[in-house]
Scaffold this active site. Structure first.
Site, mmCIF file in Angstrom:
data_model
loop_
_atom_site.group_PDB
_atom_site.id
_atom_site.type_symbol
_atom_site.label_atom_id
_atom_site.label_comp_id
_atom_site.label_asym_id
_atom_site.label_seq_id
_atom_site.Cartn_x
_atom_site.Cartn_y
_atom_site.Cartn_z
ATOM 1 C CE LYS A 146 1.797 35.052 -4.162
ATOM 2 N NZ LYS A 146 1.675 34.676 -5.591
ATOM 3 N NE ARG B 238 -3.136 0.637 -0.682
ATOM 4 C CZ ARG B 238 -3.451 0.738 -1.963
ATOM 5 N NH1 ARG B 238 -3.128 1.821 -2.645
ATOM 6 N NH2 ARG B 238 -4.061 -0.250 -2.570
ATOM 7 C CD GLU C 32 0.685 37.920 -7.382
ATOM 8 O OE1 GLU C 32 0.501 36.693 -7.416
ATOM 9 O OE2 GLU C 32 0.294 38.655 -6.444
#
Length: 283
Positions: free
Chosen positions: A168, A101, A199
């Site tokens: 940003k 798994r 940005e």
């Protein structure tokens, strides 16, 4: 595409195995496997896709038992069709079933990222644009998720906050809303090898930045194709142009045709669908 070293991957795989085995180990296999019983199995694709993450799958089995033999048939970066064997796994039954798994979880997830990346790379073929991921990754899994993007033919943005300066909207707010001041402060702090990206979400912001001396790259956020074409013309090759915001395989060709250098696609790592892969018994 340089593979990631086992030294980086082993802690992730070991943690996954410890989580799965708990305190008592694999009760089912312990109850049903005969002493010394061995298995011959194969990792098989159930869907078409691109392979990534085989080193993690291998470690999931060999950490359980070093004697497990893991034979790769379709290496990372390869395209696979449904029913195609990716690797053969042979060894003691407890090791193979105990690691199954964890191996499939890593492999399916990374193959899903590589497959999605390859789809957008195909969509923009014939343009200069490169498909790039972001820092929107699962904590602790950034290196392997970004590796899967490379396996799919994409490129990586910065890995960490200390790789580059990316100004940003919230950072511009810190600078009082003044783009020129933000760029000047960044240039004063940056080392000579540190790039600066800004940005912008309007052409006016871009014009302000260019008048202020500019950045090394511009993140053109949520601009439509007409705005992107104008932004590319304004930059005129003086910096890298990067388009971002809701880019899909359907919208990517039109965005790439505007002349931008980079298509930034966050969902490649944060919401991608896993590729269906199974571990099949072979007689």
């Amino acid at each position: 595409m340089t593979p990631l070293p086992d030294l980086m991957l082993e802690p992730l795989v070991r943690a996954g195995l410890l989580e799965d085995l708990g305190c008592g180990g694999d009760l089912t296999t312990d109850a049903l496997a005969a002493p010394g019983q061995r298995l011959r199995t194969a990792l098989v694709a159930r869907q078409p896709g691109v392979v990534a993450g085989l080193a993690l799958a291998r470690l999931a089995f060999t950490l359980m038992d070093p004697s497990v033999r893991f034979e790769i048939e379709r290496p990372d970066g390869s395209a696979v069709a449904p029913g195609e064997r990716i690797a053969r796994v042979t060894g003691p039954a407890p090791a193979i079933l105990g690691g199954e798994r964890v191996a499939l979880n890593f492999l399916s997830h990374l193959c899903g990222i590589a497959t999605a990346t390859a789809g957008i790379v195909r969509a923009v073929a014939g343009t200069k644009a490169r498909v790039c991921c972001t820092r929107k990754t699962l904590p602790g899994m950034r290196a392997i998720q970004k590796y899967a993007v490379r396996a799919g033919g994409g490129a990586n943005h910065r890995f960490r906050l200390d790789d580059a300066i990316l100004i940003k909207d919230n950072h511009i707010a810190l600078a009082g809303g003044d783009v020129a001041h933000a760029l000047a402060a960044a240039r004063a702090r940056a080392g000579h090898l540190v790039s600066i990206e800004l940005e912008v979400d309007t052409l006016d912001q871009l014009a302000q930045a260019l008048r202020a001396g500019g950045a090394d790259a511009y993140l053109l956020d949520n601009m439509n194709p007409d705005q992107l074409r104008e932004a590319v013309a304004m930059v005129n090759g003086r910096a890298v142009t990067e388009a971002s915001g809701g880019i899909t395989p359907d919208s990517a060709p039109e965005i790439a045709a505007t002349g931008v250098d980079i298509l930034s696609v966050g969902w490649l790592t944060h919401t991608v669908r896993a590729l269906d892969i199974g571990l099949d018994h072979e007689a």
